[in-house]
Write a protein that holds these residues in place. Structure first.
Motif, PDB file in Angstrom:
ATOM      1  N   LYS A   7     -27.080 -18.648  86.173  1.00  0.00           N
ATOM      2  CA  LYS A   7     -26.569 -17.360  85.701  1.00  0.00           C
ATOM      3  C   LYS A   7     -27.269 -16.247  86.466  1.00  0.00           C
ATOM      4  O   LYS A   7     -28.484 -16.275  86.621  1.00  0.00           O
ATOM      5  N   GLY A 151     -26.005  -8.556  76.581  1.00  0.00           N
ATOM      6  CA  GLY A 151     -26.918  -9.566  77.119  1.00  0.00           C
ATOM      7  C   GLY A 151     -26.414 -10.992  76.940  1.00  0.00           C
ATOM      8  O   GLY A 151     -27.112 -11.959  77.230  1.00  0.00           O
ATOM      9  N   ASP A 154     -26.334 -14.826  79.114  1.00  0.00           N
ATOM     10  CA  ASP A 154     -27.325 -15.920  79.050  1.00  0.00           C
ATOM     11  C   ASP A 154     -26.796 -17.018  78.129  1.00  0.00           C
ATOM     12  O   ASP A 154     -26.920 -18.212  78.416  1.00  0.00           O
ATOM     13  N   GLY A 209     -36.192  -8.597  76.203  1.00  0.00           N
ATOM     14  CA  GLY A 209     -34.786  -8.685  76.613  1.00  0.00           C
ATOM     15  C   GLY A 209     -34.503  -9.650  77.748  1.00  0.00           C
ATOM     16  O   GLY A 209     -33.362  -9.754  78.197  1.00  0.00           O
TER      17      GLY A 209
HETATM   18 MG    MG Z   1     -29.936 -10.008  80.321  1.00  0.00          MG
END
Ligand code: MG
Ligand code: ADP
Ligand code: ASP
Length: 413
Positions: A7, A151, A154, A209
């Protein structure tokens, strides 16, 4: 040789030059004989730009349309990365979340992945192609496009790795791994070689994060071999695994902070059985996520209840309380913004008395006022004024012996 899921985050694909560099890295794996599935985020800060455009039209844009808008960000980067691979003579295909078989709950903005049908990906891999999948998105059973929450790429990567039974899931980002604190705030933070799923989950939930918390949850559940590393260097990253042989003897493994905290105090609730249940069920029914809770009685018949919410949820929390004032029976509501939750995390603190006391001592020494506290087996969190975040995080990092001399490198746009 095997199947690897990678990723690449927004900064790593932030420019055409960086996309071409990512393509080179993928090619080097391909040349070693690996099957490659690559999840990418939207370029740079483009998701923020899209959110901002929506907010210029409405403070509360339709959640469906917002997902429709935000998912375009990832479609830009998957297509460009596929083209970059083509230009270098490699076969590749980009797939949206729904083309890749990602089914989610029918919720917008924070949908959980229900299942992944990897048939299409497997068919493309069988043709020898690099498969590039848009992160952060899926399709509900109703056929609606959904997103997983900020986010969330992930989590796309880890769940894909689980469903494809991949040998490894590599998360490439703008720092070389998981550090003892956010290297942007603590230049003396050190990179961890390994970290346990449980500690990583705490750090991620408490604001580190570098990984979406749900990706760590999924990695733990499906035993995915997870690595966080830099897309800018060849450095070894941090392995997130079941039992990490971490710096043994250390009580605290890391310091995390979350700068988006607001505190709400409901003053004068009736002190009787069922009060907390009514209050927090009302908030939950209105999708308000509550974190730390403190109840304090000041008279036999009434009680004050304070709780924290994410800054973004403050208005919703206040509106919900106001709309239910009569049923809940409180006097008034106070609130405070611009707060940070700073936390120390470490499995070494289980049954180790005095860890919280030491944290309070360090913060007091810096004259930082503590507004709320919460603890678990492996963490202590304090809510403090946002203006003192850097001082608090650095002081704790030093006090727990985590400082190193070498300064961490963070790549930005
Ligand atoms: Mg991120
Ligand atoms: P990406 O776009 O690649 O997903 P993110 O911005 O989501 O990147 O995550 C990487 C950032 O996480 C780093 O730049 C760093 O500022 C931040 N971060 C916070 N806590 C940590 C930590 N403990 N270790 C490493 N990075 C951290
Ligand atoms: N592009 C999305 C975001 O900025 C998802 C991700 O990067 O993981 O939140």
């Amino acid at each position: 040789m095997g199947l690897i899921v990678q990723k690449y985050g927004g900064t790593s694909v932030g420019t055409i030059e960086r996309i071409l560099r990512v393509a080179d890295r993928i090619i080097s794996y391909k040349e070693e004989g690996h099957d490659m599935v690559v999840v990418v985020s939207a370029m740079g800060k483009s998701t923020d730009v899209l959110v901002d455009m929506a907010k210029q039209i409405s403070a509360y844009p339709s959640e469906r349309e917002l997902d429709m808008l935000l998912t375009t960000g990832e479609q830009v980067s998957i297509a460009l990365l596929a083209m970059a691979l083509h230009s270098k003579g490699y076969d590749a295909i980009s797939l949206t979340g729904w083309q890749a078989g990602v089914t989610t709950e029918a919720i917008h903005g924070r949908a959980r992945i229900k299942q992944i049908d990897p048939k299409r990906i497997q068919a493309e891999l069988a043709r020898g192609r690099v498969v590039i999948v848009a992160g952060f998105q899926g399709l509900s059973d109703e056929g609606e496009i959904t997103t997983l929450g900020r986010g969330g790429s992930d989590t796309s990567a880890v769940t894909l790795a689980a469903s494809l039974n991949a040998d490894k899931c590599e998360i490439f980002t703008d720092v070389s791994g998981v550090y003892t604190a956010d290297p942007r705030v603590v230049p003396k933070a050190s990179k961890l070689d390994t970290i346990s799923y449980d500690e990583m989950l705490e750090l991620a939930n408490l604001g580190a994060g570098v990984l979406h918390p749900r990706s760590v949850e999924a990695a733990k559940k499906y035993k995915v071999r997870l690595v966080v590393r830099s897309s800018f260097t060849a450095e070894e990253g941090t392995y997130v695994e079941e039992v990490a042989n971490m710096e043994t003897g250390r009580v605290v493994s890391g310091v995390a902070h979350d700068e988006d905290v607001a505190k709400v105090t409901v003053v004068g609730m009736p002190a009787k059985v069922g009060t907390l249940s009514r209050l927090f069920n009302t908030l939950a029914d209105n999708q308000v996520n509550v974190d730390i809770i403190i109840q304090s009685s000041y008279e036999a018949a009434v009680t004050n209840i304070s709780f924290t919410v994410a800054g973004d949820d403050l208005k919703k929390a206040l509106d919900t309380l106001e709309n239910n004032k009569a049923e809940l029976g409180f006097d008034k509501v106070d609130f405070e913004q611009n707060l940070t939750k700073v936390s120390i995390v470490g499995s070494g603190m289980v049954n180790n008395p005095g860890v919280a006391a030491e944290m309070f001592r360090v913060l007091a020494e810096q004259e930082i006022s503590i507004k709320m506290v919460s603890t678990s087996d492996i963490k202590v969190s304090c809510v403090i004024p946002a203006g003192q975040t850097e001082l608090a995080v650095r002081s704790l990092h030093t006090a727990y012996g985590l400082d190193v001399e070498q300064t961490a490198v963070v790549h930005g746009l």
